[in-house]
Design a protein around this motif. Structure first.
Motif, PDB file in Angstrom:
ATOM      1  N   ASP A  83     -25.125  39.887 -42.015  1.00 27.18           N
ATOM      2  CA  ASP A  83     -24.404  40.777 -42.931  1.00 27.18           C
ATOM      3  C   ASP A  83     -25.321  41.280 -44.043  1.00 27.18           C
ATOM      4  N   ALA A  84     -26.135  40.384 -44.612  1.00 28.27           N
ATOM      5  CA  ALA A  84     -27.047  40.780 -45.684  1.00 28.27           C
ATOM      6  C   ALA A  84     -28.086  41.763 -45.164  1.00 28.27           C
ATOM      7  N   LEU A  85     -28.627  41.492 -43.976  1.00 25.88           N
ATOM      8  CA  LEU A  85     -29.599  42.412 -43.375  1.00 25.88           C
ATOM      9  C   LEU A  85     -28.965  43.769 -43.074  1.00 25.88           C
ATOM     10  N   GLN A  86     -27.725  43.754 -42.590  1.00 23.95           N
ATOM     11  CA  GLN A  86     -27.031  45.013 -42.303  1.00 23.95           C
ATOM     12  C   GLN A  86     -26.813  45.807 -43.582  1.00 23.95           C
ATOM     13  N   ALA A  87     -26.459  45.110 -44.677  1.00 22.09           N
ATOM     14  CA  ALA A  87     -26.272  45.795 -45.952  1.00 22.09           C
ATOM     15  C   ALA A  87     -27.579  46.444 -46.411  1.00 22.09           C
ATOM     16  N   ALA A  88     -28.697  45.727 -46.256  1.00 22.40           N
ATOM     17  CA  ALA A  88     -30.003  46.293 -46.627  1.00 22.40           C
ATOM     18  C   ALA A  88     -30.327  47.508 -45.755  1.00 22.40           C
ATOM     19  N   ALA A  89     -30.016  47.416 -44.462  1.00 21.05           N
ATOM     20  CA  ALA A  89     -30.254  48.546 -43.560  1.00 21.05           C
ATOM     21  C   ALA A  89     -29.381  49.736 -43.948  1.00 21.05           C
ATOM     22  N   ASP A  90     -28.130  49.469 -44.327  1.00 19.00           N
ATOM     23  CA  ASP A  90     -27.237  50.548 -44.749  1.00 19.00           C
ATOM     24  C   ASP A  90     -27.750  51.233 -46.009  1.00 19.00           C
ATOM     25  N   VAL A  91     -28.260  50.455 -46.959  1.00 20.12           N
ATOM     26  CA  VAL A  91     -28.824  51.044 -48.181  1.00 20.12           C
ATOM     27  C   VAL A  91     -30.002  51.928 -47.818  1.00 20.12           C
ATOM     28  N   ALA A  92     -30.895  51.431 -46.967  1.00 18.67           N
ATOM     29  CA  ALA A  92     -32.074  52.209 -46.563  1.00 18.67           C
ATOM     30  C   ALA A  92     -31.664  53.487 -45.832  1.00 18.67           C
ATOM     31  N   ARG A  93     -30.625  53.396 -45.010  1.00 15.09           N
ATOM     32  CA  ARG A  93     -30.161  54.559 -44.248  1.00 15.09           C
ATOM     33  C   ARG A  93     -29.543  55.604 -45.168  1.00 15.09           C
ATOM     34  N   ARG A  94     -28.786  55.159 -46.169  1.00 18.13           N
ATOM     35  CA  ARG A  94     -28.069  56.082 -47.053  1.00 18.13           C
ATOM     36  C   ARG A  94     -28.949  56.674 -48.144  1.00 18.13           C
ATOM     37  N   THR A  95     -30.093  56.059 -48.414  1.00 13.66           N
ATOM     38  CA  THR A  95     -30.962  56.532 -49.494  1.00 13.66           C
ATOM     39  C   THR A  95     -32.374  56.729 -48.964  1.00 13.66           C
ATOM     40  N   PRO A  96     -32.597  57.804 -48.208  1.00 10.96           N
ATOM     41  CA  PRO A  96     -33.909  58.019 -47.610  1.00 10.96           C
ATOM     42  C   PRO A  96     -35.016  58.248 -48.632  1.00 10.96           C
ATOM     43  N   GLY A  97     -34.684  58.504 -49.886  1.00 11.20           N
ATOM     44  CA  GLY A  97     -35.689  58.686 -50.922  1.00 11.20           C
ATOM     45  C   GLY A  97     -36.310  57.389 -51.406  1.00 11.20           C
ATOM     46  N   LEU A  98     -35.710  56.250 -51.040  1.00 10.11           N
ATOM     47  CA  LEU A  98     -36.272  54.955 -51.422  1.00 10.11           C
ATOM     48  C   LEU A  98     -37.241  54.479 -50.354  1.00 10.11           C
ATOM     49  N   GLU A  99     -38.357  53.935 -50.792  1.00  8.66           N
ATOM     50  CA  GLU A  99     -39.357  53.384 -49.870  1.00  8.66           C
ATOM     51  C   GLU A  99     -39.345  51.859 -50.015  1.00  8.66           C
ATOM     52  N   PRO A 100     -38.866  51.134 -49.007  1.00  7.07           N
ATOM     53  CA  PRO A 100     -38.889  49.663 -49.094  1.00  7.07           C
ATOM     54  C   PRO A 100     -40.321  49.136 -49.017  1.00  7.07           C
ATOM     55  N   HIS A 101     -40.622  48.128 -49.825  1.00 12.11           N
ATOM     56  CA  HIS A 101     -41.952  47.517 -49.840  1.00 12.11           C
ATOM     57  C   HIS A 101     -41.923  46.058 -49.426  1.00 12.11           C
ATOM     58  N   GLY A 102     -40.781  45.418 -49.556  1.00 14.34           N
ATOM     59  CA  GLY A 102     -40.710  44.015 -49.190  1.00 14.34           C
ATOM     60  C   GLY A 102     -39.275  43.539 -49.099  1.00 14.34           C
ATOM     61  N   LEU A 103     -39.041  42.571 -48.235  1.00 19.16           N
ATOM     62  CA  LEU A 103     -37.726  41.951 -48.074  1.00 19.16           C
ATOM     63  C   LEU A 103     -37.874  40.437 -48.201  1.00 19.16           C
ATOM     64  N   THR A 104     -36.921  39.814 -48.880  1.00 19.58           N
ATOM     65  CA  THR A 104     -36.903  38.370 -49.003  1.00 19.58           C
ATOM     66  C   THR A 104     -35.490  37.896 -48.716  1.00 19.58           C
ATOM     67  N   LEU A 105     -35.357  36.898 -47.862  1.00 19.61           N
ATOM     68  CA  LEU A 105     -34.048  36.336 -47.516  1.00 19.61           C
ATOM     69  C   LEU A 105     -33.871  35.007 -48.229  1.00 19.61           C
ATOM     70  N   ALA A 106     -32.708  34.804 -48.835  1.00 19.85           N
ATOM     71  CA  ALA A 106     -32.405  33.534 -49.499  1.00 19.85           C
ATOM     72  C   ALA A 106     -30.981  33.119 -49.168  1.00 19.85           C
ATOM     73  N   ARG A 107     -30.788  31.827 -48.996  1.00 19.34           N
ATOM     74  CA  ARG A 107     -29.448  31.239 -48.822  1.00 19.34           C
ATOM     75  C   ARG A 107     -29.085  30.638 -50.171  1.00 19.34           C
TER      76      ARG A 107
END
Length: 145
Positions: A83-107
């Motif tokens: 779910d968290a990864l899907q939310a990050a993917a949705d943000v990236a899909r909806r905001t093409p002007g943002l350039e992701p540089h790093g992802l960190t997963l935490a429980r």
């Protein structure tokens, strides 16, 4: 009405796995009224602390360059890592002007005792409106021919 993973009601049609959002207009009103929004204080404090840490490195004689920069960190929360990864993917899909540089997963502990949540912290930048360039390093590799 759907709820986000932190229990905040979502507008109709919004996916339930996306985190609740704040409206930037609320922050602009704070600036106009002379109030400093909490995110601005957090940013200034973080930059100050990081700068102090980098300054201390001079005394240690580091063999590497260290710089301080302000990057935006989006935190996407879900009840599962998917779910968290899907939310990050949705943000990236909806905001093409943002350039992701790093992802960190935490429980992390959730809002209820014994309940865990997953958070993806996505570090992003946007293009400079004048130059069209991103303000942070972007990973590049030479093509092997």
């Amino acid at each position: 009405m759907a709820q986000s993973t932190n229990g905040t009601p979502l507008p109709e049609g919004e996916p339930g796995h996306l985190p609740a959002t704040r409206h930037p207009a609320e922050d602009v009103v704070g600036f106009r009224e002379g109030r400093t929004p909490p995110f601005a204080l957090d940013l200034v404090r973080s930059l100050d602390e990081a700068t102090q840490g980098v300054t201390a490195l001079d005394r240690l004689g580091p063999s590497s360059d260290v710089t301080v920069s302000a990057l935006t960190a989006l935190v996407c929360t879900g009840t599962t890592s998917a779910d968290a990864l899907q939310a990050a993917a949705d943000v990236a899909r909806r905001t093409p002007g943002l350039e992701p540089h790093g992802l960190t997963l935490a429980r992390v502990p959730g809002p209820v005792e014994g309940l865990w949540e997953y958070q993806i912290t996505m570090t992003v930048t946007s293009r400079d409106p004048e130059t069209g360039e991103f303000g942070a390093p972007i990973h590049h590799a030479d093509r092997r021919g």
